[in-house]
Design a protein around this motif. Sequence first.
Motif, short mmCIF file in Angstrom:
data_model
loop_
_atom_site.label_atom_id
_atom_site.label_comp_id
_atom_site.label_asym_id
_atom_site.label_seq_id
_atom_site.Cartn_x
_atom_site.Cartn_y
_atom_site.Cartn_z
N VAL A 506 0.88 -1.35 0.17
CA VAL A 506 0.15 0.00 -0.14
C VAL A 506 0.81 1.34 -0.11
CG1 VAL A 506 -1.92 0.98 1.15
CG2 VAL A 506 -1.76 -1.22 1.33
N ILE A 507 0.78 2.24 -0.89
CA ILE A 507 1.55 3.55 -1.00
C ILE A 507 0.56 4.62 -1.12
CG2 ILE A 507 3.20 4.64 -2.28
CD1 ILE A 507 4.06 2.16 -3.75
N ARG A 508 0.79 5.57 -0.25
CA ARG A 508 -0.02 6.95 -0.02
C ARG A 508 0.94 7.90 -0.66
NH1 ARG A 508 1.07 12.02 2.60
NH2 ARG A 508 -0.72 12.85 3.30
N LEU A 572 -2.62 1.82 -4.74
CA LEU A 572 -2.15 3.17 -5.02
C LEU A 572 -3.19 3.96 -4.27
CD1 LEU A 572 -0.78 2.89 -8.43
CD2 LEU A 572 0.42 2.42 -6.39
N MET A 573 -2.57 4.98 -3.53
CA MET A 573 -3.82 5.77 -2.83
C MET A 573 -3.37 7.13 -2.78
SD MET A 573 -5.15 5.71 1.33
CE MET A 573 -3.58 5.77 2.07
N GLY A 589 -6.90 6.28 -12.67
CA GLY A 589 -6.79 4.97 -12.38
C GLY A 589 -6.15 4.55 -10.87
N MET A 590 -6.12 5.54 -9.97
CA MET A 590 -5.68 5.43 -8.50
C MET A 590 -6.62 4.36 -8.22
SD MET A 590 -2.95 6.74 -7.46
CE MET A 590 -1.65 7.90 -8.16
N HIS A 591 -6.20 3.44 -7.15
CA HIS A 591 -7.05 2.55 -6.45
C HIS A 591 -7.97 3.38 -5.51
CE1 HIS A 591 -4.05 -0.26 -7.77
NE2 HIS A 591 -5.09 -1.05 -8.15
N ARG A 627 -13.95 4.15 -4.11
CA ARG A 627 -12.85 4.43 -4.25
C ARG A 627 -12.32 5.44 -3.35
NH1 ARG A 627 -10.09 0.94 -8.06
NH2 ARG A 627 -11.69 -0.31 -9.01
N TYR A 628 -13.28 5.73 -2.64
CA TYR A 628 -12.79 6.96 -1.62
C TYR A 628 -12.16 6.48 -0.16
CZ TYR A 628 -15.71 10.73 -3.65
OH TYR A 628 -16.07 11.65 -4.63
N VAL A 629 -11.36 7.33 0.15
CA VAL A 629 -10.70 6.98 1.52
C VAL A 629 -11.42 8.01 2.54
CG1 VAL A 629 -8.71 7.41 2.99
CG2 VAL A 629 -8.36 6.52 0.56
N ASN A 630 -12.28 7.51 3.22
CA ASN A 630 -13.03 8.25 4.42
C ASN A 630 -12.29 8.48 5.80
OD1 ASN A 630 -15.19 8.82 2.53
ND2 ASN A 630 -15.90 6.45 2.96
#
Length: 839
Positions: A506-508, A572-573, A589-591, A627-630
Amino acid sequence: MKLFLSDPLRRQLGFISGSGASKGGVELRTAQSSRDLAYRLRLIARDRGVAAAAPSGGTLHGLALLEEVWQRLVGGYLQSRDSRFLHRALEVLALQMGDEALQEMLDRFAAEFLSIDSVVSPDAEIRGDASREVTDRQEVFRELLVFWLIHSNPAVKPQIDLLHDCELVEGPLFETFSSAVEKLLASLPGLDDQDESLLAMLWAPYRAAPDSIGQQLRWLLDRWGKLLSGLEGQIQLSIDVIAEEEAPRFAGGAGPIQAPALPPESEGGQASYSQDGAWMPELVLVAKNVFVWLDQLSKAHGRPIRRLDEIPDQALESLARSGFTSLWLIGIWERSLASERIKRQAGNPEAMASAYSLRRYQVAENLGGETALSVLKERAARHGMRLAADMVPNHTGVDSDWLLEQPDWFLGEASCPFPSYSFEGPDLSPSPRVGIFLEDHYWDRTDAAVVFKRLDRSSGETLFIYHGNDGTSMPWNDTAQLDYLNAELREAVIQTILSVARRFPVIRFDAAMTLAKKHFQRLWFPQPGDSGAIPSRAERGLSKAEFDRYMPEEFWREVVDRVSAEAPDTLLMAEAFWLMEGYFVRSLGMHRVYNSAFRNMLRDRKNAEYRALVKETLEYDPRILGRYVNFMSNPDEATAVDQFGREDFYFGVCTLMATLPGLPMFGHGQVEGLGEKYGMEYAQAYREEPADEAMIARHRWQIAPLLHRRELFAGVERFLFFDCVDGTGHGNEDVFAFANGTEQERVVVLFNNSERDTKIRLHESVPFREVTSGDGRLGPLRTTKLSEGLKVGSARRLMLRFNDRVSGEEFLLRSTDLDSWGLDVKLGPFQCRVFEDFS
């Protein structure tokens, strides 16, 4: 372009670097020369005790352009309409003022502003040398008329008083001349054959924008384009330079974050989502500032814990038991030595370097290096957790390996863009070959320069390299900005990302939006009319066609494709704002992508706005929701308990975060209720905070079970969102209600984000585009009833039984009632319900 300056001021200034005297004025050919002059004038104004009257470089550049416009108009167009205009005007003024007074006015103006000793008629014998010039009376009058127009500009009255400071403009003779000229021009028709007088026409830009040189220039560009042929580019540049100077800067960080926007078809194009790995949809992330965490673990376990491989199994087990399946280690890379010196000299003697000012992408030796990482990675996997790491693609530390060895990979200039900058402070370089110097005013916190100085001691070459900058806040003074127009640099960054991906699943990506093409150009190579973000970059602007030649494709699209091919099964974040969220996941195409609107709008109880965002997304493309990071807090912002408290409000929003589609992200210390915001330079916590056992216990029974069942909530194929109707038949925008689940099991979640009791009914979903489970394609827009979503039949004798996980209550409901009327639910202030076990 010439700028009128009084003779005393010219003498005080002397010769100015980058500009030269011309008929007593100063030539300002570039924005750089305007900044040079502005710096000199600022010193003079300070010495005179009128610092507020010092003009900026953009103002000077704009004034010089206005002079050029008036020169063209008076010297060209007016005379083309009437070849004897100047002659006739002088005759009229001689009658109004008296010939002697007019001659005195011309002589004194010529001496004080044109370096000319006397003015005679055209047929007089002309004698003179380099220091004494005799010239045409009409020519001087034309210059004087332009001077008067500039002097009359209300937008720059304090600055004009400094530039034109002399006895002439303050005496009665100039007042008499001004009145006479005003009367003369008011009697003449305008140039467009309308009823407007020539005076009204010439003053039209002043009336339109009495407080702004930039807006006056914009008015001229829009209205008088035919008269400005050949000047359009310079005028637009001047407008852009002024916009740079006037752009808001936020000393405390980035400006307000906007809600996500759905990409228009012209920008979004064909959907191009990356394929999720089997484990990705159910991922739950927890952030840990690694050095602070190790110090906290040391205190909790009564022994030194300094390396990654020394993290106790009990700590990993506790994270897993809380429902976390990914551990984000903030600050594991080798950091900038210079950043640490800067932080400590700024007042924190215990500070580390910033976690986002990096030397290289190797695990820090004081954390045990790559060997310790391998051990931790294996042990975390035994607890069902994957490790996550940052990648900071926008910039490096000011003393990074790349900065020392590859300076051409950075955005820099051979000359300093601001003459007020000085670089006499300590050398921050770890290498004797290269000197690195911050701008001096950083050290006393009186300014925030956009560049620092790099000195190559072997060649003597000096470069002024830009600090990392997103255009919303002050430059990040311990960073160096990378130049993404350099193809070699882009490939080096991609190789670095691949090396990180081979170690972390996992990469931010930090500040990923700054490298989208539209924003990288806007920040660093702005198109004409699209500036204002970063001072001094307007004059480095490129057209879109020119920019595209250097950077033909979206960098992030190439990253996604290369990682998919060379380091598959990497999530990929992107940390991305600026209305780019939908574009990042749907087109680039970001996850996953940050969804700051979740935190901001629910915290501020902008419930109708967030509901509208969800509904619009369901109508456009529900896959974006998944696909959102909450999150409720971000590592470099206020903690969750500071923003949401510790009671029902917090746990209601946390329940939404745990049950909405997407990726839930928890902050460092969030479960424990810790309130300290850990700076990216912290080596330890500075507040003695005991863990909040009540919060931990409530997390354990209310939140953790939901996180362990993310398969019920993560997808969008069965997600239904409901409008809630109260007892009077009116919609209730404060309640969030949705259903989701798997093929075998369904759940319904409700949260009342208000302080009021309410009773609502759920019946029919809002419109959505159905997502096909197999291939993810979108179907037509439709709605469905809650009973259909729960797969409940309408047989008369069927009773539906279900439980509320939060309260423990059990409910019975006739299937016919659910099908015909829906579900009635009572909710107290900030109460949430999770209905499950439908049978």
